[in-house]
Design a protein around this motif. Structure first.
Motif, mmCIF file in Angstrom:
data_model
loop_
_atom_site.group_PDB
_atom_site.id
_atom_site.type_symbol
_atom_site.label_atom_id
_atom_site.label_comp_id
_atom_site.label_asym_id
_atom_site.label_seq_id
_atom_site.Cartn_x
_atom_site.Cartn_y
_atom_site.Cartn_z
ATOM 1 N N VAL A 97 0.844 -1.189 0.000
ATOM 2 C CA VAL A 97 0.000 0.000 0.000
ATOM 3 C C VAL A 97 0.882 1.243 0.000
ATOM 4 C CG1 VAL A 97 -1.771 1.328 1.226
ATOM 5 C CG2 VAL A 97 -1.838 -1.179 1.286
ATOM 6 N N ALA A 98 0.478 2.227 -0.792
ATOM 7 C CA ALA A 98 1.071 3.560 -0.740
ATOM 8 C C ALA A 98 -0.074 4.558 -0.655
ATOM 9 C CB ALA A 98 1.939 3.846 -1.968
ATOM 10 N N GLY A 99 0.053 5.542 0.225
ATOM 11 C CA GLY A 99 -1.034 6.488 0.395
ATOM 12 C C GLY A 99 -0.537 7.880 0.717
ATOM 13 N N THR A 100 -1.380 8.836 0.408
ATOM 14 C CA THR A 100 -1.099 10.240 0.699
ATOM 15 C C THR A 100 -2.224 10.804 1.539
ATOM 16 O OG1 THR A 100 0.117 10.538 -1.375
ATOM 17 C CG2 THR A 100 -0.698 12.522 -0.303
ATOM 18 N N SER A 101 -1.861 11.553 2.582
ATOM 19 C CA SER A 101 -2.828 12.227 3.446
ATOM 20 C C SER A 101 -3.803 11.211 4.040
ATOM 21 C CB SER A 101 -3.550 13.328 2.663
ATOM 22 O OG SER A 101 -4.241 14.197 3.514
ATOM 23 N N MET A 102 -5.119 11.366 3.793
ATOM 24 C CA MET A 102 -6.082 10.415 4.336
ATOM 25 C C MET A 102 -5.821 9.007 3.801
ATOM 26 S SD MET A 102 -8.497 10.466 6.534
ATOM 27 C CE MET A 102 -10.070 9.756 7.074
ATOM 28 N N GLY A 103 -5.288 8.910 2.592
ATOM 29 C CA GLY A 103 -4.919 7.613 2.038
ATOM 30 C C GLY A 103 -3.809 6.958 2.835
ATOM 31 N N ALA A 104 -2.905 7.783 3.385
ATOM 32 C CA ALA A 104 -1.838 7.256 4.236
ATOM 33 C C ALA A 104 -2.396 6.762 5.564
ATOM 34 C CB ALA A 104 -0.780 8.322 4.474
ATOM 35 N N LEU A 105 -3.355 7.506 6.122
ATOM 36 C CA LEU A 105 -3.942 7.106 7.399
ATOM 37 C C LEU A 105 -4.698 5.785 7.272
ATOM 38 C CD1 LEU A 105 -5.762 9.478 9.880
ATOM 39 C CD2 LEU A 105 -6.482 7.129 9.552
ATOM 40 N N PRO A 166 3.407 -6.077 8.550
ATOM 41 C CA PRO A 166 3.314 -7.299 7.735
ATOM 42 C C PRO A 166 3.116 -7.025 6.254
ATOM 43 C CG PRO A 166 1.289 -6.950 8.986
ATOM 44 C CD PRO A 166 2.281 -5.955 9.493
ATOM 45 N N ILE A 167 2.637 -5.826 5.913
ATOM 46 C CA ILE A 167 2.416 -5.445 4.520
ATOM 47 C C ILE A 167 3.242 -4.195 4.228
ATOM 48 C CG2 ILE A 167 0.700 -4.671 2.822
ATOM 49 C CD1 ILE A 167 -1.403 -6.190 4.419
ATOM 50 N N PRO A 168 4.044 -4.184 3.153
ATOM 51 C CA PRO A 168 4.848 -3.006 2.817
ATOM 52 C C PRO A 168 3.975 -1.756 2.668
ATOM 53 C CG PRO A 168 5.543 -4.886 1.505
ATOM 54 C CD PRO A 168 4.298 -5.314 2.239
ATOM 55 N N PHE A 169 4.412 -0.668 3.285
ATOM 56 C CA PHE A 169 3.617 0.556 3.327
ATOM 57 C C PHE A 169 4.508 1.766 3.091
ATOM 58 C CE2 PHE A 169 2.159 4.091 6.165
ATOM 59 C CZ PHE A 169 1.059 4.472 5.412
ATOM 60 N N ARG A 170 3.993 2.727 2.342
ATOM 61 C CA ARG A 170 4.694 3.988 2.122
ATOM 62 C C ARG A 170 3.697 5.147 2.229
ATOM 63 N NH1 ARG A 170 9.012 2.846 -2.834
ATOM 64 N NH2 ARG A 170 10.285 1.311 -1.689
ATOM 65 N N VAL A 227 4.439 2.916 -4.785
ATOM 66 C CA VAL A 227 4.010 1.671 -4.144
ATOM 67 C C VAL A 227 4.972 0.539 -4.505
ATOM 68 C CG1 VAL A 227 2.492 0.914 -6.032
ATOM 69 C CG2 VAL A 227 1.995 0.223 -3.667
ATOM 70 N N THR A 228 5.215 -0.370 -3.561
ATOM 71 C CA THR A 228 6.077 -1.523 -3.791
ATOM 72 C C THR A 228 5.380 -2.512 -4.720
ATOM 73 O OG1 THR A 228 7.059 -1.277 -1.589
ATOM 74 C CG2 THR A 228 7.338 -3.409 -2.691
ATOM 75 N N ARG A 229 6.073 -2.920 -5.771
ATOM 76 C CA ARG A 229 5.478 -3.841 -6.746
ATOM 77 C C ARG A 229 6.098 -5.232 -6.629
ATOM 78 N NH1 ARG A 229 2.864 -1.532 -10.987
ATOM 79 N NH2 ARG A 229 1.942 -3.628 -11.082
ATOM 80 N N THR A 230 5.285 -6.232 -6.954
ATOM 81 C CA THR A 230 5.750 -7.614 -7.030
ATOM 82 C C THR A 230 5.345 -8.189 -8.378
ATOM 83 O OG1 THR A 230 3.716 -8.394 -5.947
ATOM 84 C CG2 THR A 230 5.645 -8.002 -4.544
ATOM 85 N N LYS A 231 6.044 -9.214 -8.819
ATOM 86 C CA LYS A 231 5.787 -9.797 -10.128
ATOM 87 C C LYS A 231 4.361 -10.333 -10.221
ATOM 88 C CE LYS A 231 7.596 -13.163 -13.449
ATOM 89 N NZ LYS A 231 8.616 -14.222 -13.692
ATOM 90 N N GLY A 232 3.654 -9.936 -11.268
ATOM 91 C CA GLY A 232 2.313 -10.434 -11.520
ATOM 92 C C GLY A 232 1.205 -9.737 -10.765
#
Length: 357
Positions: A97-105, A166-170, A227-232
């Motif tokens: 997940v990557a989020g800005t402002s309320m998206g980050a919260l 447990p889940i990559p976050f930015r 956002v962190t990407r993974t294959k597929g």
């Protein structure tokens, strides 16, 4: 027959029955998607003796993982909650997940595994509760300190480092000193969230060393490139600051409804308007928010062109106000419905074409 053998046989029978119902309901569900549009009043959940349909369906349908990007937008960001719930119901796993402002919260609370608790708290808030959360400041540079909100969240969700989630976050913020984007990928999750939600002139900015951090929406309101990407995986975005899609008459009616809501006693917008200085025009706050909204709207459109998402949920910003924090349930439902529509469209394109001889 021993009790142990009986129990084992009963468990096997139950498992086979559950699999049959899951298979049958999956066929019905997919058939409905091909002939009708998703109806928000109907939740596609069938309760079994021990499980729900959605949890069983996710085990029977191979879904790609999702790299989820959540936009800024103030109270409009409540829609992110509904969007996440729709993804999970449809069997998609969120890998980052990557989020800005309320998206980050909202994104941060999900990555911490506490979104359900935070949602229940948000839905329980009355207008008076929302107003009481504001620690008003006498500073000329901002209206709200913002510390009380973070303290309340910490009581439900203890602080942790982003790299331990447990889940990559930015989370995205903006530095007024260097005039650059700041990407939080480690350190305190609350420092990242508090920096990202610091709407200029409304919330107190965060000082870190020689840097002054404010709302990331002014530099990257929809961080598809962070956002962190993974294959597929699928790149999925939820933009709550999309251009209006309604007709002129529909837009006028929405404007009238919002005007009535903003003049209600104890409404957030009404409160913000009453706190502006007497020597400034009465619509100072509205004009400032509208100007920022226009900039954010243009930047989100540009972001989607540079990094096109596989699935894009775009909710027009004129549906809800940036300060509609007392309207959580309705905004959340909008995100839930729009994500289901977007998934319907995506999954319909993925179905192989059938030919009749």
């Amino acid at each position: 027959m021993t009790d142990e053998t009986y129990v084992y046989g009963r468990k096997n029978a139950t498992r086979h029955i559950d699999r049959f119902w899951a298979w049958l309901y999956q066929l019905i569900f997919e058939y409905q998607l091909t002939i009708t549009k998703y109806k928000p009043s109907v939740q596609h959940i069938l309760i079994f003796p021990h499980k729900t349909y959605t949890s069983m369906l996710s085990k029977n349908v191979n879904r790609p993982s999702v790299a989820l990007v959540l936009s800024s937008g103030g109270a409009r960001g409540y829609a992110h909650i509904g969007a996440i719930e729709a993804l999970i119901e449809r069997g998609y796993s969120i890998s980052s997940v990557a989020g800005t402002s309320m998206g980050a919260l909202i994104g941060g609370m999900y990555c911490a595994g506490q979104l359900k608790e935070v949602k229940e708290w948000l839905f329980s808030l009355t207008r008076r509760d929302v107003v009481s959360m504001l620690d008003i400041s006498l500073s000329k540079n901002y209206i709200v300190k913002g510390d009380k909100i973070i303290r309340t969240l910490k009581q439900m969700v203890p602080d942790t480092n982003i790299e331990q989630l447990p889940i990559p976050f930015r989370a995205i913020a903006a530095d007024l000193v260097t005039q650059r984007e700041v990407v939080f990928s480690k350190g305190s999750i609350y420092r990242a969230i508090r920096s990202s939600i610091s709407m200029p002139s409304v919330f107190k900015p965060i000082k870190v060393a020689h840097h002054i951090l404010v709302d990331g929406g002014i530099v990257n309101p929809l961080p598809l490139n962070r956002v962190t990407r993974t294959k597929g995986d699928l790149l999925v975005s939820v933009n709550v600051s999309a251009p209006a899609s309604e007709t002129i008459e529909e837009m006028r009616e929405l404007a009238r409804q919002r005007s009535r809501n903003e003049t209600r006693w104890l409404s957030m917008q009404h409160l913000m308007n009453t706190m502006t200085p007497d020597n400034v025009a009465s619509n100072y706050m509205t004009l400032m928010v509208s100007a920022v909204d226009l900039q954010i709207q243009r930047n989100t459109v540009l972001s989607q062109k540079i990094t096109p998402p596989d699935i894009a949920v775009n909710i027009p910003m004129n549906r809800f106000g940036v300060f509609d924090f007392d309207n959580a349930e309705r905004i959340t439902q909008a995100g839930y419905v729009e994500m289901h529509k977007a998934l319907d469209a995506y999954e319909a394109k993925q179905q192989p074409l059938t030919t009749h001889s």
